[in-house]
Each structure stands twice: as structure tokens, then as C-alpha cells.
Design an enzyme around this catalytic site. Structure first.
Site, PDB file in Angstrom:
ATOM      1  N   ASP A  14       0.815  -1.222   0.000  1.00 50.90           N
ATOM      2  CA  ASP A  14       0.000   0.000   0.000  1.00 50.90           C
ATOM      3  C   ASP A  14       0.846   1.268   0.000  1.00 50.90           C
ATOM      4  OD1 ASP A  14      -2.325  -1.484  -0.066  1.00 50.90           O
ATOM      5  OD2 ASP A  14      -2.553  -1.528   2.105  1.00 50.90           O
ATOM      6  N   ARG A  95       2.562   5.563  17.191  1.00 50.34           N
ATOM      7  CA  ARG A  95       2.212   6.615  16.223  1.00 50.34           C
ATOM      8  C   ARG A  95       2.908   7.943  16.520  1.00 50.34           C
ATOM      9  NH1 ARG A  95       1.709   2.279  13.852  1.00 50.34           N
ATOM     10  NH2 ARG A  95      -0.373   1.503  13.314  1.00 50.34           N
ATOM     11  N   ASP A 124      -5.880   5.309  13.808  1.00 56.51           N
ATOM     12  CA  ASP A 124      -4.531   5.766  13.469  1.00 56.51           C
ATOM     13  C   ASP A 124      -4.516   7.035  12.640  1.00 56.51           C
ATOM     14  OD1 ASP A 124      -3.116   3.919  14.915  1.00 56.51           O
ATOM     15  OD2 ASP A 124      -2.989   2.466  13.285  1.00 56.51           O
ATOM     16  N   SER A 175      -5.392  -7.957   9.371  1.00 61.85           N
ATOM     17  CA  SER A 175      -4.675  -6.685   9.407  1.00 61.85           C
ATOM     18  C   SER A 175      -3.821  -6.707  10.671  1.00 61.85           C
ATOM     19  CB  SER A 175      -5.658  -5.512   9.443  1.00 61.85           C
ATOM     20  OG  SER A 175      -4.968  -4.306   9.640  1.00 61.85           O
TER      21      SER A 175
END
Length: 397
Positions: A14, A95, A124, A175
Site C-alpha cells: 500500500d 504513532r 490511526d 490486518s
């Protein structure tokens, strides 16, 4: 001058496709930034070269494992941070680590925009974008999957049409997001919340139902920081890594929960966080020994709010920074050793000792040598219950 976009780059399909996709959609040059927070996988140099081969004008990689452990995981351990009393903020902590590197790269290369690979459904996207604007309010944020409808089938078609050097066929049914603090698994058959996880979901932990010898470990803390395991000095990163291995071998740290996402939906998540759960469990117990009662009671309220803020992407917020100061102060006497037995999926505390202990054996004992003045208890109870007694006389009249 050509616009520049900094892209949070993982090396996967991706984000590899996103390099060319962003260039075509915006006309901008793309700078790829990959940050190692202990997720494992490919060598950073391999990832850097792939980003360049996929069209990035620059590619930066950063080994941030120690930074992540010291500046992000450690505050979570000191805060006993468990979102909804269970989840040790595995993804939420990584993050802001990545965000700092993205913003630094944007400032270094004169970029006006930061891009990430998140969808419009998850937490996220908020964590990235709220963090970015908190550090650099003038930066713009884009997400190709969300903003340009870059679906996976479109990404595969783009990859094949452009001949990008990335595999397009192998696709996990799940995922997965992982780092040194833990692993998060979702989607696939797990989206039916009646379906039980199967063993191939797990990677950081062994099946706790399998018979094996128990493992006893002693963790030493100084001001809330894990500084030794079984008497041998460790960095925070080493403490997490060693306990990932030892607690993971005993099946510790498996979490299957339906959680409240920030965007308003409930989501089924399966987590593995053996080191995190072992360290937080030990830290909580040492606090029970060393932190004064009223401070401990109030800290539990702070812990919940701290965890919610971090989960919600508010790592760089004024309230989070203020609570950090409280948590640091509350940990100043959290010194000593905690002995734990790791076995059967559980981390069980069996012993604790501290030079900062508030536990007084002579006050606690019921045997000879008791120094607690039991005669004082009657008057204490009379005064303590007086307001309730007065109200009861009125209410029962």
C-alpha cells in the site's frame, strides 16, 4: 518549486504504491520515511532502496527502537496504562514516535504535506494527523486510501501497471500492526465476534494451555523504570524484549476484546503484549507497596485519563503533558524488586521488596510485636461515621 510530500513508509504494497499514486494525484515529489519501532521484518536498508525504486526522490530510515522504548513505552509503564482496563496501547504509542520523524523530515526537506496509509475507519488516522498538527500546525495531511479511494485492488493494478518491485499476491487474512511493545490483529474471520481466535493468529505468544515448566523472574525498578531483570542491568528496550520472550513463551499477554474506537464504532481486536503486561503488572504491585494511599487513589484516575488521551491521539496535547508531570512525581519512590511467576498465560506476583516501602510489618502483624494501637480505632470509627449517623437519624425518623 515542486511541492514535496513526506510519506510514512512501511515497505509494503500500500505505501509503496502510494509513492507513485501521490505523485500522479498531486504532482508533488515524495519523500519516504520508514521508522523502526521493533516491528521486525525486512532490513531498513532494503526498505529504503525499495522506496527509491518505487519513485521516491528521497528515502530516510530511522532505528527508533530505543527512542520508542524510553520515550513512549516507559511513560505507559509508569502510568500503568491499559485502555478500557485491558489494552496496553501497543499501536497508539508507536504513532507519535513515527510522527516526530515525519515532521522532522518535512521540515528538513521543505515539505508542505505529510501522508499516511490509514483508512477513514480507524484510530490511526487521528493519531497521525492530530500529532502532526500539534508539532507543526502549518503542515497539511493526506491519506491516499481515505482521500483518493486507493483500494487494495486498485493498488495491485497500479503496482502491476507500473512494474513496481513489490509482491502483490500474498495477502494475510488479517490486518496486523506490531512493534516491540506488542502486536495487534484484526479483520478476517475475527470480525465475527462470536468466532474464537485460532492459534495461527498469534506470533508473540505460545499456547498457554500447553504444559511447560513455570518461569520465575525478578524485575527491579528505580523511580518506576525497569533497570534490571534477575539482577542483570537492562535498558528499557532490553527489559521489554527479554520479557516478550520469557512471558511470551508462557502465553502471557493475550487479549481478545471489543473496544471503543475513537471514531465511534466498536471493533474486535486481538492483542499480544507479553512484555508490556508483565512489566505493567509488576509496576502496579510495586506501587502498591511504595505509593501513599491518597496519591495511589488519585493516580488511578489519572492513569485512566492518560490512557484515553494516548488512545485518542492526544500524545502531544497540553493535558497529556501536564499528566506526565504528575505521573513522574508519583513514581519517585517506586523502587525495588518484584518477583513474578510466568505460567499458564498469567504473570503472577509472588514477592515484593523495597527500601522505599510503606509496608510496616509491625503495624500489619496480628502476632506479638504489633505496634498498631487498636484502642484508637473505636474513636476513629465514631468520628468517621458521625455524619452518616446523623443523616440516618433524620432519614429513618
Amino acid at each position: 518549486m515542486t511541492e514535496r510530500v513526506v510519506l510514512a513508509y512501511s515497505g509494503g504494497l500500500d505505501t509503496s504504491v502510494a509513492i507513485g499514486w501521490i505523485a500522479e494525484e498531486t504532482g508533488a515529489e515524495v519523500i519516504a520515511v520508514a521508522v523502526d519501532v521493533g516491528q521486525g521484518g525486512e532490513d531498513l536498508d532494503v526498505i529504503r532502496k525499495r522506496a527509491l525504486a518505487c519513485g521516491a526522490v528521497e528515502a530516510e530510515v530511522a532505528d527508533a527502537k530505543d527512542e520508542f522504548a524510553d520515550e513512549y513505552c516507559l511513560p505507559a509503564i509508569k502510568a500503568n496504562a491499559l485502555y478500557m482496563d485491558r489494552y496496553p496501547l501497543v499501536s497508539a504509542l508507536s504513532r507519535p514516535t513515527i510522527v516526530k520523524h515525519l515532521v522532522a523530515a518535512a521540515q528538513k526537506h521543505g515539505a508542505t504535506t505529510v501522508a499516511h496509509g490509514c483508512t477513514g475507519k480507524g484510530n490511526d488516522q487521528v493519531r497521525f494527523e492530530a500529532g502532526i498538527v500539534a508539532l507543526a500546525p502549518d503542515l497539511r495531511c493526506i491519506a491516499p486510501v481515505r482521500d483518493y479511494a486507493m483500494t487494495r485492488d486498485k493498488a495491485i493494478a497500479f503496482c502491476e501497471a507500473k512494474g513496481l518491485p513489490i509482491a502483490t499476491t500474498k495477502k494475510s487474512p488479517y490486518s496486523i500492526d506490531q512493534n516491540v511493545f506488542g502486536r495487534a490483529v484484526e479483520t478476517g474471520f475475527l470480525e465475527d465476534i462470536w468466532n474464537a481466535p485460532i492459534e495461527d493468529v498469534y506470533e508473540y505468544t505460545q499456547n498457554p494451555a500447553v504444559a511447560r515448566e513455570a518461569d520465575e523472574v525478578v524485575i527491579t525498578f528505580k523511580e518506576g523504570v525497569p533497570v534490571a531483570i534477575d539482577g542483570k542491568p537492562v535498558t528499557v528496550l532490553q527489559a521489554i524484549q527479554q520479557l516478550n520472550e520469557r512471558a511470551g513463551a508462557q502465553g502471557v499477554g493475550r487479549i481478545d476484546m471489543v473496544e471503543d474506537r475513537l471514531v465511534g464504532i466498536k471493533s474486535r481486536e486481538v492483542y499480544e503484549a507479553p512484555g508490556a503486561i508483565a512489566l505493567i503488572t509488576a509496576h502496579q504491585e510495586l506501587e502498591n507497596v511504595t505509593v501513599e494511599r491518597e496519591l495511589a487513589r488519585y493516580k488511578r484516575q489519572v492513569e485512566q485519563r492518560w490512557g484515553e488521551l494516548v488512545y485518542d491521539g492526544q500524545w502531544f496535547s497540553p493535558l497529556k503533558r501536564a499528566l506526565d508531570g504528575f505521573i513522574t512525581e508519583a513514581n519517585q519512590h517506586v523502587n525495588g524488586d518484584v518477583r513474578m511467576t510466568l505460567h499458564g498465560g498469567r504473570a503472577v506476583v509472588t514477592g515484593r521488596r523495597s527500601e522505599s516501602s510503606l509496608y510496616d510489618f509491625n503495624l500489619a502483624t496480628y502476632d506479638t510485636g504489633d505496634t498498631f494501637d487498636q484502642a484508637a480505632a473505636k474513636g476513629f470509627i465514631d468520628i468517621y461515621s458521625l455524619s452518616s449517623k446523623i443523616a440516618a437519624k433524620r432519614d429513618l425518623a
